[in-house]
Design an enzyme around this catalytic site. Structure first.
Site, short mmCIF file in Angstrom:
data_model
loop_
_atom_site.label_atom_id
_atom_site.label_comp_id
_atom_site.label_asym_id
_atom_site.label_seq_id
_atom_site.Cartn_x
_atom_site.Cartn_y
_atom_site.Cartn_z
N GLY A 1 0.96 -1.20 0.03
CA GLY A 1 0.08 -0.06 -0.26
C GLY A 1 0.84 1.25 -0.14
O GLY A 1 1.88 1.15 0.38
N CYS A 2 0.32 2.54 -0.40
CA CYS A 2 0.97 3.65 -0.66
C CYS A 2 1.54 4.15 0.79
O CYS A 2 2.73 4.46 1.04
CB CYS A 2 0.24 4.74 -1.46
SG CYS A 2 -1.24 4.88 -0.75
#
Lengths: 342, 342, 342, 342
Positions: C145-146
């Site tokens: 995930g970012c």
């Protein structure tokens, strides 16, 4: 005096701005708030900036909900205002912030909106010649479009003083709230931040015939308008850059004088000091129109630039200003010329 | 082949963009980096996005520092390029990203810049008729201004095909990097975010004579230009909305055909599919020019809108493109038509 | 070598960014582009910044469309990747940019996503201890995930060096593209410009267990994470402000030394010079991670701040970097550490 | 009653905001406007949003210019307020929007500002326990810093109710107007748009000791504060994300109850409905504080988030609110809880 005002379409941007202004209006009492798809929801969830109304719940937009008010402000989709207004009766002041009653020519309406023409109501741009008188005591008001407000006030003095040829070129940048709260991909923050883009190019925007109507009236003869709207990366504001070829013999002094004369007594239109140009930030949240004008001797054109807040003077502020006139109140009641900046 | 390139003015926006592109250029080797007020500072502190050069230290802009390079890119204040170029000698490719050598008419220069005219160099906008040939093998190149790049490419096909009358109206919105890194109050983030404002209205902007020069050349007769630049709340990008009255008999089809023909083989100019309009976000960081054109039958005008990145195609990308041509490299080397979006 | 790559979900932000990077990748050949709701549409209308692919038409996301590629990049809604991957067979490199295969603990998955756990694939954050080796030659990769990318890289060195207590506090600001192209009211430009707001406060964000997993692994013992994401008025970028209480005896020098050692050989992680702090603009469109760390003696905490581009290093750049490792290519192929700024 | 108010430092952002509010204040009459470097200039050129004052000319900041007013608002650089206040005499209400009189501990002042301590005045954050009473009838008021306003109101109820351990972690994002109108490169629009970046990390920001002072007072014992400010791409607004470890036995219900009780009667502090989180856009131009609080059982922390307008409640609105209390006016006179949104 307590004026009881209902707002139909209270969950959108125009309706929200109307409520923001009415909350500060010393004579207004906020009545029914309606909104179809959001009926039943708390306003606190829909308009979180309107804290004093956070607990109010939206009703459905029905004649019953809107009955028993002195004023009803309509912020409805195109084509729905006529039916609502009819049910409200002739004694209620009905102010339509939509487009339904702006255009005089049914053919214009048909060409740009495709549906039957509902009619024409007194036009809520009091700064245009003759407009203020038509609003006094009126029970029906059509609030102008946001772009026509900015562009018409920018060029009307030039046309009224016969300074310009009858072909106007208008390029305007608008903040995204002008497009409303509709969920469209190009209105996502990711798309609009850092981006400028045009739309409706080549005469297709529905505000074009309204500009033609206003400028032709000011000129006393038909004026054509080339109008290009652009979407700008800001939530509010319109900057309208407007120009037309100067008539022979026109001078910079004559141009300045015409604008000074036109707006000397207007409480909301402010011709800036020479050398200073409008910025939309300066009218953020205010009902002011900032205007500057120049004459370009090389291109032989008059260039007028105006800045407004599209939601205030361009929509809900214009509505309240016209309401004040219609009700016989001081025109500036509840409105300000002071922007929130920086 | 390894082309050794120096950049004078490496701490500003134009210089930084040139370095960004040269770092991705397979034939370029980055040599001296100079900058007067910032001499002695690490580039990492001045251009923190250029990580591979973070440890490089700026030298003063002297002939000695710039000597022994194949190419010298100048990003200097107006009026300083001639003296530097003279010292570099005739065998070095000198590319001026400033204004000094763009204008042909010394009177134009004098009127808009006030200083003596330095001369005229081959003009780095290869997409204009005849321009590419003049750049091949040249040792001196004047990079166009950012607004003239956007506006000239938008209207040149219409003038070259005799579709439009000789009076053009151009309203362009620019991101703030177009104004450079100068510390001026109106360029503060607090002032520009949320705000649109015009400047240099009425013919005063220095890019006006450059547009007149380009469009007159395309038309084969004098063209007047009414140019209004506006500052937009975004860091990069120019959207130029350009129009002119159509000549009698012009049709939408003829307009489209002229633009298709003009740009069919251009690697960086992209005429969009019908119905799609340019957005500056789509060319962010790219050397592409996105263009669309329309004919408005009611206003009888041709409207062409272009979007560029003012720092890339509008400045440093145009410089690298012209450098490629001058050096006999493939014109697209090190450049892209792909924007960073959203 | 030509690696044929398909992208499923090519109309969204993650898919578009993957294509932007693959277009610049010298070993990649772009194959099938799919997208369910947009199947049949031209990519030029959906991703107007990807000019070289403007004429490509999206297919439906089916096993047939994705067959016969060396690599398939998945940008699909949660829960759909497993079925697609199964049909592609074990010899195709499948890289999932969604969440399905990130978490190791099925209970975590169930609690945060509500559906059955699909499994765990090698984790595409090569800068974490041990991660790079697991990616070499792998045929399945879960892209992080970012937020976990930004936060884990910021704090992992502190935990790996036993400098901090096992309770981390992370507050991160993300550009709006992190929320994707979904049409939600709070993502409209009118709502996000000029506004900062938190969401998922109190442990509710789905990226929380992924951070816990990464930091616990680095620490060798369970770490709790208090994570508050905020939405920032910018299209791209994550700034993660991360801190934890320092263990007794920790000094500023020890902290600096741990970070210098951790990232000395990493091509994409850049520990800034002392005194300089990350800015998201500096990594715009780049695969770089800019990090700085400080020790606050009064609060006795280590504060590490990282900046990434959420779409590049945070999603599609991380995917390409991991793809390079899996395929045995140079890890930096087709990627840059140079941001597009200003 | 007509209160005659002078504003020293009328050309900056704090002074401009004070004037914006005073223009809407029914009891205030705006007297002298001063500003050293801008003395002699028209306010219309410096604060173009304040149309009613466009023609006013700034005087120099001298005791003579500021004499004969009931109230003098000071928006001066650090260290200059004491000398001015002394000359105004004990009967004039002097309100300092700068930092000079906020801190109680001279050692704190010396460490963070480096100059001799001027003293301590009643602290203009009436929502803190005991603060309102100290302001009634006072002739000297120190307006709090913008970050301490947001953070102290977010966490004070938790500390006052003994819900949290004495180590607070505060990460706040501020609009650029918080940095004033100073011409610094990192404040240029080109630099801040699209970018988030921290500064003063590790305890260096001057607002840290003020937060420590407020939270320690609320807790009744020393509280340490880890404070990281970040610059956000918006002109106005602060979002403060504040947390501290919960004491044993604390529940979500107890946390909610403490905040409901603390702010039940406060006219400007609004605890949002459960599930709704603050956004800076909702308090744009308003004096409201929007707060929400959560308990994270996994991380065992209380997280409180507040949103204010840094120029209104964070500076000039706080000043006017305190002025109202000192003068015996209704505390809300001339102030609003309604934001300008979207």
């Amino acid at each position: 005096m307590a004026v009881r005002v209902a707002v139909a379409g209270a969950s959108g941007y125009a309706g929200g701005e109307a409520l923001r202004l009415l909350l500060a209006h010393p004579e207004a009492e906020i009545g029914a708030l309606t909104g179809n798809s959001n009926a039943g929801l708390r306003l606190g969830a829909l308009q979180p900036h309107l804290l004093p109304l956070a607990g109010r719940v939206l009703a459905e937009t029905t004649p019953e909900a809107l009955a028993n008010h002195d004023v009803v402000l309509l912020a409805l989709p195109h084509g729905q205002s006529a039916a609502v207004a009819e049910r409200l009766g002739p004694d209620v002041l009905v102010i339509d912030m939509g487009a339904d009653f702006r255009l005089k020519d049914p053919a214009d309406w048909k060409r740009f909106y495709g549906s039957p023409h509902a009619g024409t109501w007194p036009y809520g741009l009091p700064e245009l010649p003759g407009a203020r008188a038509a609003l006094e005591g009126s029970k029906r008001i059509a609030v102008p479009g946001c772009y026509p407000t900015a562009a018409s006030l920018a060029l009307a003095p030039a046309y009224a003083a016969s300074l310009t040829e009858n072909e106007a070129v208008i390029v305007a940048a608008s903040g995204t709230s002008g497009a409303g709260k509709a969920l469209k991909p190009h209105l996502l923050g990711s798309e609009v931040m850092g981006s400028m883009s045009p739309y409706g190019v080549g005469g297709g925007h529905r505000h074009t015939p309204e500009m033609v109507q206003n400028l032709s009236a000011a000129a006393g003869e038909p004026v054509t308008v080339s109008f290009t709207p652009t979407l700008a990366p800001m939530p509010r504001g319109i900057l309208a850059t407007c120009s037309a070829k100067a008539r022979p013999g026109v001078t910079a002094e004559a141009v300045r004088a015409a604008y000074e004369k036109a707006y000397a007594d207007e409480p909301f239109v402010h011709l800036l000091a020479e050398g200073q140009w409008p910025a939309t930030a300066s009218v953020y949240g205010s009902n002011a129109v900032q205007i500057q004008v120049a004459y370009d001797p090389a291109a032989h054109r008059v260039i007028a630039v105006s800045a407004i807040d599209n939601l205030t003077k361009g929509t809900a502020g214009g509505a309240v200003q016209s309401m004040n006139i219609a009700l016989g109140l001081d025109e500036t009641t509840g409105l300000t010329t002071i922007g929130v900046a920086p």
